[in-house]
Design a protein around this motif. Structure first.
Motif, PDB file in Angstrom:
ATOM      1  N   TRP A 125     101.548 -17.782 -40.887  1.00  0.00           N
ATOM      2  CA  TRP A 125     101.002 -16.991 -41.989  1.00  0.00           C
ATOM      3  C   TRP A 125     101.125 -15.495 -41.671  1.00  0.00           C
ATOM      4  O   TRP A 125     100.806 -15.048 -40.565  1.00  0.00           O
ATOM      5  CB  TRP A 125      99.538 -17.347 -42.227  1.00  0.00           C
ATOM      6  CG  TRP A 125      99.306 -18.782 -42.589  1.00  0.00           C
ATOM      7  CD1 TRP A 125     100.192 -19.645 -43.163  1.00  0.00           C
ATOM      8  CD2 TRP A 125      98.108 -19.527 -42.387  1.00  0.00           C
ATOM      9  NE1 TRP A 125      99.631 -20.888 -43.334  1.00  0.00           N
ATOM     10  CE2 TRP A 125      98.339 -20.846 -42.862  1.00  0.00           C
ATOM     11  CE3 TRP A 125      96.863 -19.221 -41.839  1.00  0.00           C
ATOM     12  CZ2 TRP A 125      97.367 -21.839 -42.813  1.00  0.00           C
ATOM     13  CZ3 TRP A 125      95.891 -20.211 -41.784  1.00  0.00           C
ATOM     14  CH2 TRP A 125      96.143 -21.504 -42.276  1.00  0.00           C
ATOM     15  N   LEU A 126     101.581 -14.743 -42.661  1.00  0.00           N
ATOM     16  CA  LEU A 126     101.725 -13.288 -42.550  1.00  0.00           C
ATOM     17  C   LEU A 126     102.646 -12.894 -41.396  1.00  0.00           C
ATOM     18  O   LEU A 126     102.494 -11.851 -40.790  1.00  0.00           O
ATOM     19  CB  LEU A 126     100.350 -12.611 -42.385  1.00  0.00           C
ATOM     20  CG  LEU A 126      99.329 -12.891 -43.492  1.00  0.00           C
ATOM     21  CD1 LEU A 126      98.002 -12.220 -43.188  1.00  0.00           C
ATOM     22  CD2 LEU A 126      99.859 -12.433 -44.847  1.00  0.00           C
ATOM     23  N   ARG A 127     103.604 -13.754 -41.112  1.00  0.00           N
ATOM     24  CA  ARG A 127     104.620 -13.464 -40.096  1.00  0.00           C
ATOM     25  C   ARG A 127     105.991 -13.660 -40.732  1.00  0.00           C
ATOM     26  O   ARG A 127     106.154 -14.488 -41.626  1.00  0.00           O
ATOM     27  CB  ARG A 127     104.430 -14.380 -38.881  1.00  0.00           C
ATOM     28  CG  ARG A 127     103.246 -13.957 -38.001  1.00  0.00           C
ATOM     29  CD  ARG A 127     102.820 -15.029 -37.037  1.00  0.00           C
ATOM     30  NE  ARG A 127     103.816 -15.403 -36.050  1.00  0.00           N
ATOM     31  CZ  ARG A 127     103.919 -14.865 -34.826  1.00  0.00           C
ATOM     32  NH1 ARG A 127     103.109 -13.872 -34.454  1.00  0.00           N
ATOM     33  NH2 ARG A 127     104.831 -15.309 -33.980  1.00  0.00           N
TER      34      ARG A 127
ATOM     35  N   MET B 167      97.347 -27.848 -46.362  1.00  0.00           N
ATOM     36  CA  MET B 167      97.236 -26.852 -45.295  1.00  0.00           C
ATOM     37  C   MET B 167      98.384 -26.971 -44.299  1.00  0.00           C
ATOM     38  O   MET B 167      99.031 -25.981 -43.946  1.00  0.00           O
ATOM     39  CB  MET B 167      95.894 -26.992 -44.578  1.00  0.00           C
ATOM     40  CG  MET B 167      95.583 -25.842 -43.615  1.00  0.00           C
ATOM     41  SD  MET B 167      95.391 -24.270 -44.484  1.00  0.00           S
ATOM     42  CE  MET B 167      93.831 -24.549 -45.322  1.00  0.00           C
ATOM     43  N   ALA B 168      98.635 -28.199 -43.825  1.00  0.00           N
ATOM     44  CA  ALA B 168      99.711 -28.399 -42.850  1.00  0.00           C
ATOM     45  C   ALA B 168     101.065 -28.021 -43.440  1.00  0.00           C
ATOM     46  O   ALA B 168     101.923 -27.466 -42.739  1.00  0.00           O
ATOM     47  CB  ALA B 168      99.720 -29.833 -42.367  1.00  0.00           C
ATOM     48  N   SER B 169     101.251 -28.299 -44.747  1.00  0.00           N
ATOM     49  CA  SER B 169     102.553 -28.023 -45.363  1.00  0.00           C
ATOM     50  C   SER B 169     102.836 -26.531 -45.493  1.00  0.00           C
ATOM     51  O   SER B 169     103.988 -26.143 -45.699  1.00  0.00           O
ATOM     52  CB  SER B 169     102.633 -28.688 -46.744  1.00  0.00           C
ATOM     53  OG  SER B 169     101.777 -28.054 -47.675  1.00  0.00           O
ATOM     54  N   THR B 170     101.806 -25.699 -45.363  1.00  0.00           N
ATOM     55  CA  THR B 170     102.034 -24.252 -45.375  1.00  0.00           C
ATOM     56  C   THR B 170     102.447 -23.736 -43.999  1.00  0.00           C
ATOM     57  O   THR B 170     102.899 -22.593 -43.877  1.00  0.00           O
ATOM     58  CB  THR B 170     100.771 -23.492 -45.819  1.00  0.00           C
ATOM     59  OG1 THR B 170      99.737 -23.643 -44.829  1.00  0.00           O
ATOM     60  CG2 THR B 170     100.261 -23.978 -47.158  1.00  0.00           C
ATOM     61  N   MET B 171     102.306 -24.576 -42.970  1.00  0.00           N
ATOM     62  CA  MET B 171     102.611 -24.144 -41.604  1.00  0.00           C
ATOM     63  C   MET B 171     103.889 -24.774 -41.052  1.00  0.00           C
ATOM     64  O   MET B 171     104.634 -24.133 -40.310  1.00  0.00           O
ATOM     65  CB  MET B 171     101.437 -24.481 -40.673  1.00  0.00           C
ATOM     66  CG  MET B 171     100.176 -23.705 -40.981  1.00  0.00           C
ATOM     67  SD  MET B 171      98.867 -23.970 -39.770  1.00  0.00           S
ATOM     68  CE  MET B 171      98.235 -25.555 -40.294  1.00  0.00           C
ATOM     69  N   ILE B 172     104.120 -26.047 -41.394  1.00  0.00           N
ATOM     70  CA  ILE B 172     105.292 -26.739 -40.860  1.00  0.00           C
ATOM     71  C   ILE B 172     106.095 -27.345 -41.992  1.00  0.00           C
ATOM     72  O   ILE B 172     105.547 -27.693 -43.044  1.00  0.00           O
ATOM     73  CB  ILE B 172     104.897 -27.827 -39.841  1.00  0.00           C
ATOM     74  CG1 ILE B 172     104.122 -28.965 -40.518  1.00  0.00           C
ATOM     75  CG2 ILE B 172     104.084 -27.234 -38.699  1.00  0.00           C
ATOM     76  CD1 ILE B 172     103.827 -30.144 -39.606  1.00  0.00           C
ATOM     77  N   LYS B 173     107.396 -27.466 -41.788  1.00  0.00           N
ATOM     78  CA  LYS B 173     108.288 -28.066 -42.773  1.00  0.00           C
ATOM     79  C   LYS B 173     109.118 -29.139 -42.075  1.00  0.00           C
ATOM     80  O   LYS B 173     109.865 -28.841 -41.136  1.00  0.00           O
ATOM     81  CB  LYS B 173     109.227 -27.019 -43.380  1.00  0.00           C
ATOM     82  CG  LYS B 173     108.539 -25.775 -43.924  1.00  0.00           C
ATOM     83  CD  LYS B 173     107.672 -26.082 -45.131  1.00  0.00           C
ATOM     84  CE  LYS B 173     107.012 -24.791 -45.658  1.00  0.00           C
ATOM     85  NZ  LYS B 173     106.056 -25.074 -46.755  1.00  0.00           N
ATOM     86  N   GLY B 174     108.981 -30.364 -42.510  1.00  0.00           N
ATOM     87  CA  GLY B 174     109.759 -31.445 -41.933  1.00  0.00           C
ATOM     88  C   GLY B 174     111.063 -31.650 -42.671  1.00  0.00           C
ATOM     89  O   GLY B 174     111.145 -31.431 -43.883  1.00  0.00           O
ATOM     90  N   ASP B 175     112.074 -32.051 -41.938  1.00  0.00           N
ATOM     91  CA  ASP B 175     113.355 -32.385 -42.549  1.00  0.00           C
ATOM     92  C   ASP B 175     113.856 -33.684 -41.933  1.00  0.00           C
ATOM     93  O   ASP B 175     113.946 -33.799 -40.706  1.00  0.00           O
ATOM     94  CB  ASP B 175     114.377 -31.271 -42.310  1.00  0.00           C
ATOM     95  CG  ASP B 175     115.717 -31.575 -42.980  1.00  0.00           C
ATOM     96  OD1 ASP B 175     115.733 -31.814 -44.196  1.00  0.00           O
ATOM     97  OD2 ASP B 175     116.744 -31.599 -42.268  1.00  0.00           O
ATOM     98  N   LEU B 176     114.149 -34.664 -42.781  1.00  0.00           N
ATOM     99  CA  LEU B 176     114.589 -35.981 -42.314  1.00  0.00           C
ATOM    100  C   LEU B 176     115.823 -36.402 -43.104  1.00  0.00           C
ATOM    101  O   LEU B 176     115.720 -37.036 -44.151  1.00  0.00           O
ATOM    102  CB  LEU B 176     113.465 -37.003 -42.488  1.00  0.00           C
ATOM    103  CG  LEU B 176     113.751 -38.410 -41.966  1.00  0.00           C
ATOM    104  CD1 LEU B 176     113.917 -38.405 -40.445  1.00  0.00           C
ATOM    105  CD2 LEU B 176     112.639 -39.377 -42.364  1.00  0.00           C
ATOM    106  N   PRO B 177     117.017 -36.081 -42.600  1.00  0.00           N
ATOM    107  CA  PRO B 177     118.236 -36.484 -43.296  1.00  0.00           C
ATOM    108  C   PRO B 177     118.338 -38.004 -43.412  1.00  0.00           C
ATOM    109  O   PRO B 177     117.761 -38.746 -42.603  1.00  0.00           O
ATOM    110  CB  PRO B 177     119.349 -35.925 -42.400  1.00  0.00           C
ATOM    111  CG  PRO B 177     118.709 -34.784 -41.658  1.00  0.00           C
ATOM    112  CD  PRO B 177     117.294 -35.232 -41.427  1.00  0.00           C
TER     113      PRO B 177
END
Length: 270
Positions: free
Chosen positions: A35-37, A80-90
């Motif tokens: 956040w804010l980075r 909340m978690a989705s604002t900090m981490i983004k998962g990617d699963l091809p």
């Protein structure tokens, strides 16, 4: 002669602020949140799981991302978690898909054991719910039910059993579990990143392979003593990372693999 094989499997990636894997000294109260980075400080790292072919059984360590991450990430992770981490699963990279490609059915797994219950380790657990047994430490299980940062919907309905720590010859606290009672595969109590996190020591013909979970995030973690950016106890995290560093210097240490290391590629260690 050991016939143990370790399959290092990547189940997609997770995109995080660099302060999550590598703790920073900053005035920002939650730098790991991102956040804010600036986005330029974010990085994508692999989300690993490990399939161990052991003479006494077929063991899966961790479950990686669920296929749900592809279709409704915010619902799966929570807002909340989705604002900090983004998962990617091809496509083709979920643990279900990768086991299927190896010709392994979920019911063929003698044991699934979780290093800890953070989302990127437990998310795919429903894909392997038919395994003969699914285990997590009792300390981690309790933490997962008392801490709102865990996402309990990920394992709802899965028959997870708990185990108690016992005395073993390894680890910062000489505590964990000898999984087969023969000294060839240990769950090693290495808390700090989470209350009940365990790492794994696997005996192979070439020496010990240490699967360090999130004790550190890359080789520089134990070489430069950089703690994870998220810890439940800085003191425990420090002791666990120091043990990892000490173990890396042993003559019988073949390899250390931590869960999100960019340098570690999918491979089979025999």
């Amino acid at each position: 002669m050991s016939k143990t094989k370790i399959h290092v499997i990547h189940t997609g990636t997770v995109n995080v602020d660099r302060a999550l894997p590598f703790k920073e000294k900053t005035l920002h109260p939650l730098p790991f949140s991102g956040w804010l980075r600036p986005n330029s400080w974010r990085m994508s790292v692999p989300v690993s799981a490990y399939l161990i072919e052991h003479p006494k059984g077929l063991i899966l360590i961790d479950a990686g991302w669920s296929e749900e991450i592809r279709s409704n990430q915010r619902k799966h992770l929570g807002f909340m978690a989705s604002t900090m981490i983004k998962g990617d699963l091809p496509e083709g990279q979920s643990i279900r898909e990768q086991l299927q490609r190896l010709g392994i059915k979920t019911r063929d797994l003698d044991l699934v054991i979780l290093s800890h219950m953070h989302s990127d380790h437990v998310s795919g657990i429903k894909h392997v719910a038919e395994a003969k047994r699914i285990l997590v430490s009792d300390i981690e299980w309790q933490a997962a039910h008392n801490d709102s940062n865990y996402i309990r919907s990920m394992w709802e309905g899965v028959p997870i059993e708990t185990f108690e720590m016992k005395s073993i010859p390894h680890g910062p606290y000489k505590s964990g579990l000898d999984l087969f009672g023969d000294g060839t595969l240990y769950a090693v109590f290495t808390p700090g990143h989470s209350n009940g996190q365990v790492s794994f020591l696997v005996q192979t013909d070439g020496g010990w392979v240490l699967l360090g979970s999130d004790v550190g995030y890359a080789r520089k973690s134990w070489e430069q003593h950089i703690l994870p950016g998220v810890t439940t106890s800085a003191d425990d995290a420090d002791k666990s990372l120091s043990w990892l560093s000490d173990f890396s210097k042993r003559d019988d240490c073949r390899m250390i693999i931590v869960n999100h290391d960019l340098e570690i590629k999918p491979q089979i260690i025999a």
